[in-house]
Design an enzyme around this catalytic site. Structure first.
Site, PDB file in Angstrom:
ATOM      1  CG  ASP A  42      -2.165   0.786   1.074  1.00 12.13           C
ATOM      2  OD1 ASP A  42      -3.247   0.195   1.102  1.00 12.13           O
ATOM      3  OD2 ASP A  42      -2.066   2.028   0.903  1.00 12.13           O
ATOM      4  CD  GLU A  50     -13.579 -10.958  -1.862  1.00 15.50           C
ATOM      5  OE1 GLU A  50     -12.442 -11.287  -2.194  1.00 15.50           O
ATOM      6  OE2 GLU A  50     -14.451 -11.805  -1.555  1.00 15.50           O
ATOM      7  CB  CYS A  96     -20.201  -2.363  -1.992  1.00 14.39           C
ATOM      8  SG  CYS A  96     -18.502  -2.900  -2.001  1.00 14.39           S
TER       9      CYS A  96
HETATM   10  C1  UDX Z   1     -21.981  -5.908   0.549  1.00  9.49           C
HETATM   11  C2  UDX Z   1     -22.309  -7.266  -0.101  1.00  9.49           C
HETATM   12  O1  UDX Z   1     -23.145  -8.025   0.796  1.00  9.49           O
HETATM   13  C3  UDX Z   1     -21.019  -8.012  -0.427  1.00  9.49           C
HETATM   14  O2  UDX Z   1     -21.324  -9.213  -1.128  1.00  9.49           O
HETATM   15  C4  UDX Z   1     -20.132  -7.114  -1.293  1.00  9.49           C
HETATM   16  O3  UDX Z   1     -18.919  -7.754  -1.574  1.00  9.49           O
HETATM   17  C5  UDX Z   1     -19.867  -5.805  -0.592  1.00  9.49           C
HETATM   18  O4  UDX Z   1     -21.101  -5.159  -0.271  1.00  9.49           O
HETATM   19  P1  UDX Z   1     -21.325  -5.106   2.994  1.00  9.49           P
HETATM   20  O5  UDX Z   1     -21.644  -3.742   2.467  1.00  9.49           O
HETATM   21  O6  UDX Z   1     -20.030  -5.325   3.683  1.00  9.49           O
HETATM   22  O7  UDX Z   1     -21.378  -6.177   1.814  1.00  9.49           O
HETATM   23  O8  UDX Z   1     -22.478  -5.545   4.042  1.00  9.49           O
HETATM   24  P2  UDX Z   1     -23.968  -6.106   3.887  1.00  9.49           P
HETATM   25  O9  UDX Z   1     -24.142  -7.189   4.886  1.00  9.49           O
HETATM   26  O10 UDX Z   1     -24.321  -6.417   2.505  1.00  9.49           O
HETATM   27  O11 UDX Z   1     -24.844  -4.867   4.398  1.00  9.49           O
HETATM   28  C6  UDX Z   1     -24.959  -3.672   3.654  1.00  9.49           C
HETATM   29  C7  UDX Z   1     -25.886  -2.703   4.352  1.00  9.49           C
HETATM   30  O12 UDX Z   1     -27.237  -3.158   4.298  1.00  9.49           O
HETATM   31  C8  UDX Z   1     -25.585  -2.491   5.829  1.00  9.49           C
HETATM   32  O13 UDX Z   1     -25.710  -1.119   6.148  1.00  9.49           O
HETATM   33  C9  UDX Z   1     -26.633  -3.314   6.539  1.00  9.49           C
HETATM   34  O14 UDX Z   1     -26.931  -2.852   7.836  1.00  9.49           O
HETATM   35  C10 UDX Z   1     -27.805  -3.148   5.591  1.00  9.49           C
HETATM   36  N1  UDX Z   1     -28.769  -4.258   5.704  1.00  9.49           N
HETATM   37  C11 UDX Z   1     -28.425  -5.520   5.352  1.00  9.49           C
HETATM   38  C12 UDX Z   1     -30.057  -3.990   6.180  1.00  9.49           C
HETATM   39  O15 UDX Z   1     -30.397  -2.842   6.516  1.00  9.49           O
HETATM   40  N2  UDX Z   1     -30.937  -5.035   6.266  1.00  9.49           N
HETATM   41  C13 UDX Z   1     -30.622  -6.304   5.932  1.00  9.49           C
HETATM   42  O16 UDX Z   1     -31.495  -7.188   6.048  1.00  9.49           O
HETATM   43  C14 UDX Z   1     -29.319  -6.562   5.453  1.00  9.49           C
HETATM   44  P1  ADP Z   2     -11.542  -1.397  -0.040  1.00  9.48           P
HETATM   45  O1  ADP Z   2     -12.732  -1.350   0.877  1.00  9.48           O
HETATM   46  O2  ADP Z   2     -11.945  -1.556  -1.488  1.00  9.48           O
HETATM   47  O3  ADP Z   2     -10.503  -2.377   0.392  1.00  9.48           O
HETATM   48  P2  ADP Z   2      -9.928   0.772   1.056  1.00  9.48           P
HETATM   49  O4  ADP Z   2     -10.051   2.241   0.850  1.00  9.48           O
HETATM   50  O5  ADP Z   2     -10.157   0.210   2.426  1.00  9.48           O
HETATM   51  O6  ADP Z   2     -10.889   0.091  -0.015  1.00  9.48           O
HETATM   52  O7  ADP Z   2      -8.453   0.301   0.602  1.00  9.48           O
HETATM   53  C1  ADP Z   2      -7.839   0.632  -0.594  1.00  9.48           C
HETATM   54  C2  ADP Z   2      -6.342   0.837  -0.331  1.00  9.48           C
HETATM   55  O8  ADP Z   2      -5.668   0.968  -1.595  1.00  9.48           O
HETATM   56  C3  ADP Z   2      -5.986   2.098   0.480  1.00  9.48           C
HETATM   57  O9  ADP Z   2      -5.297   1.722   1.663  1.00  9.48           O
HETATM   58  C4  ADP Z   2      -5.085   2.907  -0.483  1.00  9.48           C
HETATM   59  O10 ADP Z   2      -4.025   3.579   0.178  1.00  9.48           O
HETATM   60  C5  ADP Z   2      -4.555   1.816  -1.404  1.00  9.48           C
HETATM   61  N1  ADP Z   2      -4.065   2.323  -2.698  1.00  9.48           N
HETATM   62  C6  ADP Z   2      -4.684   3.154  -3.563  1.00  9.48           C
HETATM   63  N2  ADP Z   2      -3.937   3.366  -4.673  1.00  9.48           N
HETATM   64  C7  ADP Z   2      -2.783   2.640  -4.516  1.00  9.48           C
HETATM   65  C8  ADP Z   2      -1.611   2.426  -5.318  1.00  9.48           C
HETATM   66  N3  ADP Z   2      -1.473   2.998  -6.518  1.00  9.48           N
HETATM   67  N4  ADP Z   2      -0.638   1.618  -4.839  1.00  9.48           N
HETATM   68  C9  ADP Z   2      -0.786   1.021  -3.626  1.00  9.48           C
HETATM   69  N5  ADP Z   2      -1.865   1.173  -2.823  1.00  9.48           N
HETATM   70  C10 ADP Z   2      -2.865   1.970  -3.251  1.00  9.48           C
END
Ligand code: UDX
Ligand code: ADP
Length: 463
Positions: A37, A174, A285
């Site tokens: 990183d 992912e 996401c």
């Molecule tokens: C999501 C996807 O699930 C995952 O597959 C993808 O890779 C990244 O985005 P994440 O955002 O980490 O994962 O959590 P998730 O469990 O999906 O929850 C997302 C949001 O929805 C949270 O704020 C959660 O509290 C909310 N949620 C989820 C609800 O409000 N109700 C539910 O029943 C489920």
């Molecule tokens: P995610 O949830 O997708 O993992 P994050 O913001 O937590 O996203 O992590 C992304 C990481 O990538 C950060 O720590 C950032 O510093 C790093 N990053 C961004 N650009 C570069 C780069 N060109 N080389 C190395 N690391 C990088």
């Protein structure tokens, strides 16, 4: 030809890169895994002896770090050398929504992807498989390919003779959810690998076969893989908005959202997951991926499709504002100068991540209305909350009891386990009267809270 992978490099040591590579290292002891990183503090936190200082909190993660770190899992800022040594490189950098310029507010900002593609082009040696892990707009692989291949043309004849370079690009999105990332990585529903080159696809598949049954490994073309990631998240977010829309109807009609969720979820075609109503979805996401889908749809002239998905986000924003209005109305239409305890700031339980957390907007609205907030979250640091609230004034508290002293109301925003078994009498006795409990996650025991003296509002169930 069988491509043998011995050394992998993951660019980006964030919420995706860190946990994913910890699982790779633990499941494949013969692989050397380097996570790099550009952020020095992040890397030094990953290398901290005190495992409570790891930059990402995930159940089970510290155990894996302790097991593998400095054995076959290494965290460093040495981007150049780690790229040079790698047979396979995962791109796991941040891809936020663009804030300015063309496509701002919808399209993804790909500057970090471009930057690390250029670094790979410069430092890699020999045959290298480049894997997209970050969520990306459809067709990003072709841009990465263009950057990598243009670097091949730029090289002098001497360089070409000294190091033979070639690149294969794969998409391997992912699907881990924060809070259950390690379990999701160790027992995935499926692993998706998109790519044109069979040997490269097989090389990545072989790594997963160390712990994932072959029937769960899905091989597709690269665009299907990229699009599937966006659409999976859009479908999940749509369920959350659907159940939150229903929660508002429940509050008006006297139906109970928990009973409705159970009833509809028992239909096997619908299923019971992702049917909990709450303050709206957060996380890095959902919103970003839907906006990316909206941008893509508009780009191809599919305005009906774009409008359809956009509505999922609008409903999510409305849920946050209607919850704030509910709090305001309950407290006699004004919260100016009144104290509120905010329980939970992370976007969901079991994570320290606050990206797009509904707590951010809700707290901002409440502060704007003049309320004084005592915020408690078991894992989110004060400095993070300060950043999220643009350094507005609030009290950071260290436990629930400290948070509720002399407040008019408690607002539960995250579904942390400890909020499911509150000592209602003790809390009630510490608060100003009348004492309100706003449960935006449906986690409390409403009957016990009312018996203790609380006035109660529960999302999807009302007062
Ligand atoms: C999501 C996807 O699930 C995952 O597959 C993808 O890779 C990244 O985005 P994440 O955002 O980490 O994962 O959590 P998730 O469990 O999906 O929850 C997302 C949001 O929805 C949270 O704020 C959660 O509290 C909310 N949620 C989820 C609800 O409000 N109700 C539910 O029943 C489920
Ligand atoms: P995610 O949830 O997708 O993992 P994050 O913001 O937590 O996203 O992590 C992304 C990481 O990538 C950060 O720590 C950032 O510093 C790093 N990053 C961004 N650009 C570069 C780069 N060109 N080389 C190395 N690391 C990088």
């Amino acid at each position: 030809m069988v491509i043998k992978i011995k050394n992998i490099c993951c660019i980006g040591a964030g919420y995706v890169g860190g946990p994913t590579m910890a699982v790779f290292a633990s499941k494949c002891p013969d692989l050397v895994v380097n996570v790099v990183d550009i952020n020095e503090k992040r890397i030094s936190d990953w290398n901290d002896k005190d495992l409570s200082n790891l930059p990402v909190y995930e159940p089970g993660l510290s155990y894996l770090i302790e097991k593998c770190r400095n054995k076959n899992l290494f965290f460093s800022n040495d981007v150049k050398n780690c790229i040079a040594k790698a047979d396979m490189i995962f791109i796991s950098v941040n891809t936020p929504t663009k804030k300015t310029g063309f496509g701002s507010g919808q399209a993804l900002d790909l500057r970090w992807i471009e930057e690390c593609s250029r670094e790979i082009a410069k430092y890699s040696a020999g045959s290298t498989i480049v894997v997209e892990k970050s969520t990306l707009p459809v067709k990003t692989a072709s841009k990465i390919k263009e950057i990598l291949n243009s670097s091949l043309k730029d090289r002098s004849l001497e360089e070409k003779l000294n190091t033979e370079k070639e690149f294969f690009i794969l998409s391997n999105p992912e699907f881990l959810a924060e809070g259950s990332a390690i379990n999701d990585l160790e027992n995935p529903d499926r692993v998706l690998i998109g790519g044109e080159n069979k040997e490269a696809v097989d090389a990545l598949s072989k790594i997963y076969l160390n712990w994932v049954p072959s029937k769960k490994i899905l091989k597709t073309n690269i665009w299907s893989s990229e699009l599937s990631k966006l659409v999976s998240n859009a479908f999940l977010a749509q369920r959350v908005s659907s159940i939150n829309a229903t929660s508002a109807i429940c509050e008006k009609t006297g139906a109970d959202i928990k009973e409705v969720s159970l009833a509809i979820g028992l239909d096997r075609r619908i299923g019971g997951k992702f049917l909990n109503s709450g303050p709206g979805f957060g996380g890095s996401c959902f919103k970003k991926d839907i906006l990316s889908l909206v941008y893509l749809s508009n780009f191809y002239g599919l305005s009906h499709v774009a409008n359809y998905w956009e509505q999922v986000i609008k409903l999510n924003e409305w849920q946050q504002s209607r919850i704030t209005q509910q709090i305001l109305e309950s407290l006699f239409g004004t919260i100016s100068g009144k104290k509120l305890a905010i329980l939970g700031f992370a976007f969901k339980a079991n994570t320290n991540d606050t990206r797009e957390s509904p707590a951010i907007n809700i707290c901002k609205y409440l502060i704007e209305e003049g309320s004084i907030l005592n915020i408690y979250d078991p894992k989110v640091k004060k400095s993070q909350i300060q950043k999220d609230l643009n350094f507005e004034k609030f009290e950071h508290t260290h436990n629930i009891l400290e948070a509720v002293q002399d407040v008019d109301g408690i607002v539960i925003l995250t579904d942390w386990e400890e909020f499911k078994s509150l000592n209602y009498c003790e809390l009630y006795n510490s608060m100003r009267k009348p004492s309100w409990l706003f449960d935006c996650r449906g986690v409390i025991n409403k009957k016990l809270a009312i018996e203790a003296g609380f006035k109660v509002w529960v999302v999807g169930n009302g007062t």
